[in-house]
Design an enzyme around this catalytic site. Structure first.
Site: not given
Ligand code: GDP
Ligand code: MG
Length: 371
Positions: A90, A93-94, A138
């Site tokens: 969260d 990354k995606t 990972h």
């Molecule tokens: P992952 O689990 O690392 O792949 O995380 P995600 O890319 O799925 O992001 C998790 C949540 O954080 C989602 O609801 C995204 O929209 C939010 N998110 C990701 N990057 C940002 C950012 O730069 N700013 C904000 N406010 N939310 C973000």
């Molecule tokens: Mg992800």
């Protein structure tokens, strides 16, 4: 496949080989001094002495590599970096991968339909290419490494500025360090009210990631993956690190590389995404991939476009293999189909025999389960 024999383990534990042999006997393993021990047995015996043995970090290299001809240094040319995005769940990354992918529309490559082949490549405004592995998390990184494959040149560590260093952040740092891959920290979610980049910087100092602002040598980039802010900075920093790393390959030779993912497709048969790491892969090339082989029948890039050849650091999807290989498997192109077939069949045979061997071996775990 043992990493230590009895005598070597005894040395590590400061015991005599005879004592270790006795311990093994009690554990139901008949061994002599030169016997190789598998990881589980090593861990078990070590734990009897209150020692926790880490499994060897040094991973076995694929024996397929023996077929690759030695490289002529003079023929090496610059190649694009291959980047993996890591970090806690969260933290973005995606979102970051999607944001970066979207930047290439501006580079005049619009019109293609994005094809998920486990990696994609972008071209920056200066015309420099960067390859991103599309499988965040990972698991991909470690499973490939555990199979002896290293495909990543640079790791991006995503840390949410409103959350800070979390368990998987630390895990990611450990993986990158174990693989000796340089880390760029992307301090993400800077658009959030609760963003506290100083805290992230502070927390990361504990893991020897000290920002340049604080006298260290780790690059930190502030960004918002969601709003697409800081992406250009990040790409620039990736290219900077790539330059320092002097990443090179020889495009004028037969290709070799690694399987990123593979599956059986109902219509197309065995489909494999490959990362070309050296040389140029061409349609029609006779190829051995892990324990399977074939001829590259068709090749598409990450935009779903049919291509005829792919140079170093290019991810492609190919068809034409006899079986489905595994992620992390190596591939090597051979001069002629006969050789590829011979080596491929030999490897298939060996794999079958190994599987049979494993089935007839009673493992220590089985033994203890029975007790
Ligand atoms: P992952 O689990 O690392 O792949 O995380 P995600 O890319 O799925 O992001 C998790 C949540 O954080 C989602 O609801 C995204 O929209 C939010 N998110 C990701 N990057 C940002 C950012 O730069 N700013 C904000 N406010 N939310 C973000
Ligand atoms: Mg992800």
């Amino acid at each position: 496949t043992g990493t230590l024999n009895v005598t070597e383990l005894a040395e590590k534990l400061g015991k005599s080989p005879n004592e270790i042999i006795k311990k093994l006997m009690f554990a139901g393993v008949m061994a002599n001094k030169n016997q190789d021990l598998d990881d589980d047995t090593i861990e078990l015996i070590a734990s009897e002495y209150g020692v926790t043995m880490k499994k060897e970090e040094e991973v076995e290299k694929s024996d397929l590599l023996q077929y690759i001809e030695a490289e002529d240094e003079k023929k090496l040319k610059e190649r694009p970096p291959v980047v993996t995005i890591m970090g806690h769940v969260d933290h973005g990354k995606t979102t970051l991968l999607d944001s970066i992918r979207n930047t290439r529309v501006t580079a005049g490559e619009a019109g293609g339909i994005t094809q998920h082949i486990g990696a994609y490549q972008i071209r920056t405004e200066e015309g420099k290419k960067i390859t991103f592995l599309d499988t965040p998390g990972h698991a991909a990184f470690t499973s490939m490494r555990s199979r002896g494959a290293q495909v990543t040149d640079i790791a991006i560590l995503v840390v949410a500025a409103d959350d800070g260093v979390m368990p998987q952040t630390v895990e990611a740092i450990n993986h990158a360090k174990a693989a000796n891959v340089p880390i760029i920290v992307a301090v993400n979610k800077m658009d959030k009210e609760a963003a506290n980049p100083d805290r992230v910087m502070q927390e990361l100092t504990e893991y020897e990631l000290v920002s340049e602002d604080w006298g260290g040598d780790t690059i930190f980039v502030s960004m918002s993956a969601l709003k697409g802010e800081g992406i250009d900075d990040l790409l620039e920093m990736i290219l900077l690190v790539a330059e320092v790393e002097e990443l090179k390959a020889n495009p004028n030779r037969r290709a070799d590389g690694t399987v990123i993912e593979a599956e059986l497709d109902k219509g197309r048969g065995s489909v494999a995404s490959l990362l070309v790491q050296n040389g140029t892969l061409r349609v029609g090339d006779p190829i051995v991939v892990g324990n399977t082989f074939g001829r590259v029948r068709a090749m598409v890039n990450d935009l779903g476009k049919r291509i005829k050849k792919a140079g170093p650091s290019t991810p492609v999807e190919i068809t034409g293999l006899s079986h489905v290989p595994q992620a992390g498997d190596r591939f090597v192109v051979f001069e002629d189909e006969k050789t590829a077939r011979q080596i491929g069949e030999l490897r298939q045979q060996k794999q079958l025999e190994e599987r049979r061997g494993e089935q007839s071996k009673v493992s220590l775990e089985d033994l203890f389960e029975k007790i």
